[in-house]
Design a protein around this motif. Structure first.
Motif, PDB file in Angstrom:
ATOM      1  N   SER A 341       0.847  -1.197   0.000  1.00 23.01           N
ATOM      2  CA  SER A 341       0.000   0.000   0.000  1.00 23.01           C
ATOM      3  C   SER A 341       0.880   1.243   0.000  1.00 23.01           C
ATOM      4  N   GLY A 342       0.557   2.182  -0.877  1.00 21.63           N
ATOM      5  CA  GLY A 342       1.335   3.417  -0.971  1.00 21.63           C
ATOM      6  C   GLY A 342       2.541   3.323  -1.877  1.00 21.63           C
ATOM      7  N   ALA A 343       2.707   2.186  -2.560  1.00 22.43           N
ATOM      8  CA  ALA A 343       3.889   2.020  -3.411  1.00 22.43           C
ATOM      9  C   ALA A 343       3.796   2.836  -4.691  1.00 22.43           C
ATOM     10  N   GLY A 344       2.570   3.193  -5.113  1.00 25.79           N
ATOM     11  CA  GLY A 344       2.395   3.970  -6.335  1.00 25.79           C
ATOM     12  C   GLY A 344       1.580   3.259  -7.393  1.00 25.79           C
ATOM     13  N   LYS A 345       0.886   2.181  -6.991  1.00 32.28           N
ATOM     14  CA  LYS A 345       0.089   1.408  -7.963  1.00 32.28           C
ATOM     15  C   LYS A 345      -1.042   2.247  -8.542  1.00 32.28           C
ATOM     16  N   SER A 346      -1.795   2.950  -7.680  1.00 33.98           N
ATOM     17  CA  SER A 346      -2.901   3.778  -8.168  1.00 33.98           C
ATOM     18  C   SER A 346      -2.395   4.951  -8.988  1.00 33.98           C
ATOM     19  N   THR A 347      -1.207   5.450  -8.651  1.00 32.90           N
ATOM     20  CA  THR A 347      -0.609   6.523  -9.444  1.00 32.90           C
ATOM     21  C   THR A 347      -0.329   6.047 -10.855  1.00 32.90           C
ATOM     22  N   LEU A 348       0.123   4.803 -10.979  1.00 37.03           N
ATOM     23  CA  LEU A 348       0.362   4.231 -12.298  1.00 37.03           C
ATOM     24  C   LEU A 348      -0.931   4.200 -13.110  1.00 37.03           C
ATOM     25  N   VAL A 349      -2.031   3.807 -12.471  1.00 37.26           N
ATOM     26  CA  VAL A 349      -3.340   3.796 -13.130  1.00 37.26           C
ATOM     27  C   VAL A 349      -3.737   5.201 -13.556  1.00 37.26           C
ATOM     28  N   ASN A 350      -3.506   6.184 -12.690  1.00 39.10           N
ATOM     29  CA  ASN A 350      -3.906   7.562 -12.995  1.00 39.10           C
ATOM     30  C   ASN A 350      -3.200   8.111 -14.226  1.00 39.10           C
ATOM     31  N   THR A 351      -1.965   7.661 -14.475  1.00 39.79           N
ATOM     32  CA  THR A 351      -1.252   8.160 -15.651  1.00 39.79           C
ATOM     33  C   THR A 351      -1.904   7.679 -16.942  1.00 39.79           C
ATOM     34  N   ILE A 352      -2.560   6.507 -16.885  1.00 43.63           N
ATOM     35  CA  ILE A 352      -3.211   5.977 -18.092  1.00 43.63           C
ATOM     36  C   ILE A 352      -4.354   6.881 -18.528  1.00 43.63           C
ATOM     37  N   PHE A 353      -5.110   7.375 -17.546  1.00 43.30           N
ATOM     38  CA  PHE A 353      -6.305   8.170 -17.863  1.00 43.30           C
ATOM     39  C   PHE A 353      -6.042   9.671 -17.818  1.00 43.30           C
ATOM     40  N   GLY A 354      -4.765  10.046 -17.648  1.00 37.45           N
ATOM     41  CA  GLY A 354      -4.424  11.463 -17.677  1.00 37.45           C
ATOM     42  C   GLY A 354      -4.784  12.218 -16.415  1.00 37.45           C
ATOM     43  N   TYR A 355      -5.031  11.488 -15.320  1.00 38.01           N
ATOM     44  CA  TYR A 355      -5.399  12.157 -14.077  1.00 38.01           C
ATOM     45  C   TYR A 355      -4.173  12.660 -13.320  1.00 38.01           C
ATOM     46  N   GLN A 356      -3.018  12.154 -13.642  1.00 37.79           N
ATOM     47  CA  GLN A 356      -1.796  12.439 -12.901  1.00 37.79           C
ATOM     48  C   GLN A 356      -0.834  13.209 -13.799  1.00 37.79           C
ATOM     49  N   SER A 357      -0.318  14.290 -13.255  1.00 41.59           N
ATOM     50  CA  SER A 357       0.675  15.023 -14.040  1.00 41.59           C
ATOM     51  C   SER A 357       1.961  14.203 -14.104  1.00 41.59           C
ATOM     52  N   GLN A 358       2.559  14.160 -15.266  1.00 43.50           N
ATOM     53  CA  GLN A 358       3.765  13.359 -15.465  1.00 43.50           C
ATOM     54  C   GLN A 358       4.976  14.283 -15.505  1.00 43.50           C
ATOM     55  N   VAL A 359       5.961  13.951 -14.725  1.00 42.42           N
ATOM     56  CA  VAL A 359       7.168  14.757 -14.725  1.00 42.42           C
ATOM     57  C   VAL A 359       7.921  14.559 -16.031  1.00 42.42           C
ATOM     58  N   SER A 360       7.944  13.328 -16.495  1.00 44.60           N
ATOM     59  CA  SER A 360       8.620  13.045 -17.757  1.00 44.60           C
ATOM     60  C   SER A 360       8.092  11.740 -18.329  1.00 44.60           C
ATOM     61  N   GLY A 361       8.420  11.500 -19.596  1.00 43.92           N
ATOM     62  CA  GLY A 361       7.979  10.281 -20.250  1.00 43.92           C
ATOM     63  C   GLY A 361       6.580  10.390 -20.817  1.00 43.92           C
TER      64      GLY A 361
END
Length: 531
Positions: A341-361
């Motif tokens: 928990s808290g490792a960043g799994k949901s953050t990975l999901v958020n990048t797919i749908f554009g909910y998370q700002s991406q620093v790079s890549g």
């Protein structure tokens, strides 16, 4: 028309006075018919005018509600996630009702009273110009009061609007958590906190009322001066034979028709100023440009994968969450992503749908970078299911179709069979019309998750992303949901914090997120992870 008839009262009273003083001779029965006709006309016009006025208000509110809700459902999900449900509901309900009473009604009423004032003053000038000017001069204090008090009235109304929005949002949140409050025995605490919230709202309302009534009282005092001054000056003119008694009676009525709009201006200006602030908020929200849909370009994605993460790094609040993620999957791949928990799994999901700002890549879906595509493009290609499946207070059919009445019953039953819920529906007396709800107990946790899977299957997707699909379910229901998942024809990415041997062994790929990095595990690494 209503303003014309109100001013006509003065003409009627003048005529009746002329009859009483025998300046005019008329049959009493005819006089009775004339008065009754006037009264009936007033009633009909009053009804019609009031109905049209409120009809116009409701039509306007309908247009605002439709436009506002359209804005809500089309805004980016990232923005939705930052908004409080209570505030959004308040904008569609009680705040909009405040806009109606404090702005729309006040605007229409002020237009009517302005016409009444103009007609009454014009008639007064016709009867006696000097007395009409005198009445107007006596109205000056009543006009100055609301003008001088404009800033005071606006400042008094602002806390009411703010407190009402805060109270609505807070109460919506607390009501949603009533079960938690009960389970932890915190009734007395929340009762006390509610009293504080209610007191703050009441204090703001009472302060607003006090300011309004003080200013309204000053305006009423000016109105009394107009009315009594009209009688006093009119009496003087009658005694000196410069004005007839019928004209005095008409002037007395006209002074009311002149002073009432001015007196009403105080309260209306108060409501109008507060309502104007609300109107400005709605206008700003409705005219704000939504993020324009970006043109879809199609640069080559790494290895032509359906879902690809190309050197993706994500940070929030200057803290790195994911670092240099490189993952590539095909549409049929069954992927399990594990991590604490808290490792960043949901953050990975958020990048797919554009909910998370991406620093790079960049993240690619079907060869198209998410940053260059529309939100609808991604959601058309990939279905998403969160841990907390939302159930609308509606029928099973409406929950599956999301209120699309064009979907056939055969299609619905087909997807229900795929998730092994068709028997459950058939056994319900109302079938697909069975009512289920957000917080009801009609469905078990496993049934809710399978219903959500069926919802995704009803609209064909190339790939599914499932965040903690079986979290919170007992082992029996979790295995049932997983069995359904692995029987589906499309690929998926299942996010989980559970290191379940059977689950991991069924997957085509197992990705572990640890220390901000993601790595595809080999069979040997999976065995080591499970040991």
């Amino acid at each position: 028309m209503h303003a014309v008839l109100v001013v006509s009262y003065a003409l009627v009273i003048q005529f009746l006075t002329m009859v009483v003083t025998r300046s005019v001779t008329i049959n009493f029965f005819v006089l009775l018919l004339m008065v009754v006709a006037f009264a009936v006309t007033m009633a009909v016009v009053g009804f019609r005018g009031g109905f049209i006025k409120q009809k116009l208000e409701t039509v306007y509110l309908y247009d605002v509600r439709v436009a506002l809700f359209t804005k809500m459902v089309h805004q980016p999900v990232g923005r939705i996630l930052t908004q409080q449900v209570g505030n959004s509901v308040a904008q569609l309900t009680n705040q909009l009702e405040l806009l109606r009473t404090n702005y729309l009604s006040a605007m229409l009423e002020m237009m009517s009273l302005a016409l009444q004032f103009g007609l009454a003053f014009g008639y007064a000038l016709f009867l006696n110009g000097g007395l009409a000017i005198t009445i107007l001069l006596l109205e000056i204090p009543a006009v100055l009061v609301p003008i001088l008090a404009k800033n005071i009235l606006a400042k008094a109304k602002t806390p009411v609007i703010t407190q009402m929005a805060h109270y609505t949002a807070t109460m919506t949140n607390w009501v949603q958590g009533l079960t938690t409050i009960k389970n932890f025995g915190r009734e007395s605490t929340f009762t006390r906190l509610h009293e504080q919230e209610a007191q703050a709202l009441t204090a703001a309302e009472q302060h607003d009322i006090l300011i309004r009534k003080i200013i309204a009282g000053l305006s009423a005092l000016s109105g009394d001066a107009v009315y009594l001054g009209t009688w006093l000056i009119g009496t003087y003119l009658v005694l000196h034979r410069q004005l007839g008694v019928p004209q005095l009676m008409a002037f007395a009525q006209l002074s009311v028709s002149i002073s009432f709009p001015v007196e009403a201006l105080t309260d209306m200006l108060t409501e109008l100023l507060g309502g104007r602030q609300l109107f400005a908020r709605y206008q700003k929200q409705l005219t704000a440009d939504m993020p324009l849909a970006k043109l879809i370009t199609a640069p080559t994605a790494p290895a032509q994968s359906f879902l690809a993460f190309d050197h993706v790094s994500v940070a929030a609040a200057d803290k790195e969450i994911l670092h240099d993620i490189n993952l590539h999957f095909q549409a049929k791949d069954r992927v399990v992503v594990v991590g604490e928990s808290g490792a960043g799994k949901s953050t990975l999901v958020n990048t797919i749908f554009g909910y998370q700002s991406q620093v790079s890549g960049r993240v690619f879906v079907a060869g198209v970078p998410v940053s260059s595509s529309t939100a609808q493009f991604v959601t058309d290609a990939i279905g998403f299911q969160s841990q907390k499946t939302f159930i609308f207070d509606a029928s099973v059919r409406d929950n599956l179709t999301l209120f699309d009445d064009q979907v056939s019953e055969a299609a619905i039953m087909h997807v229900l069979a795929a998730v092994h819920l068709d028997t459950w529906v058939v056994n319900q007396p109302a079938g697909l019309a069975t009512l289920i709800g957000t917080s009801g107990n009609e469905l078990s946790g496993g049934e809710r998750q399978r219903l959500a899977l069926a919802r995704n299957l009803l609209k064909p997707k190339h790939f599914l992303v499932l965040d903690e699909l079986t979290s919170g379910l007992d082992q029996q229901h979790a295995k049932m949901v997983e069995q359904v998942l692995f029987s589906l024809p499309m690929g998926f990415m299942l996010i989980t914090h559970q290191f379940d041997a059977e689950l991991l062994q069924q997957a085509d790929y197992v990705v572990q997120i640890k220390q901000h990095q993601a790595k595809v595990l080999s069979p040997a690494a999976i065995q080591a992870l499970l040991s």
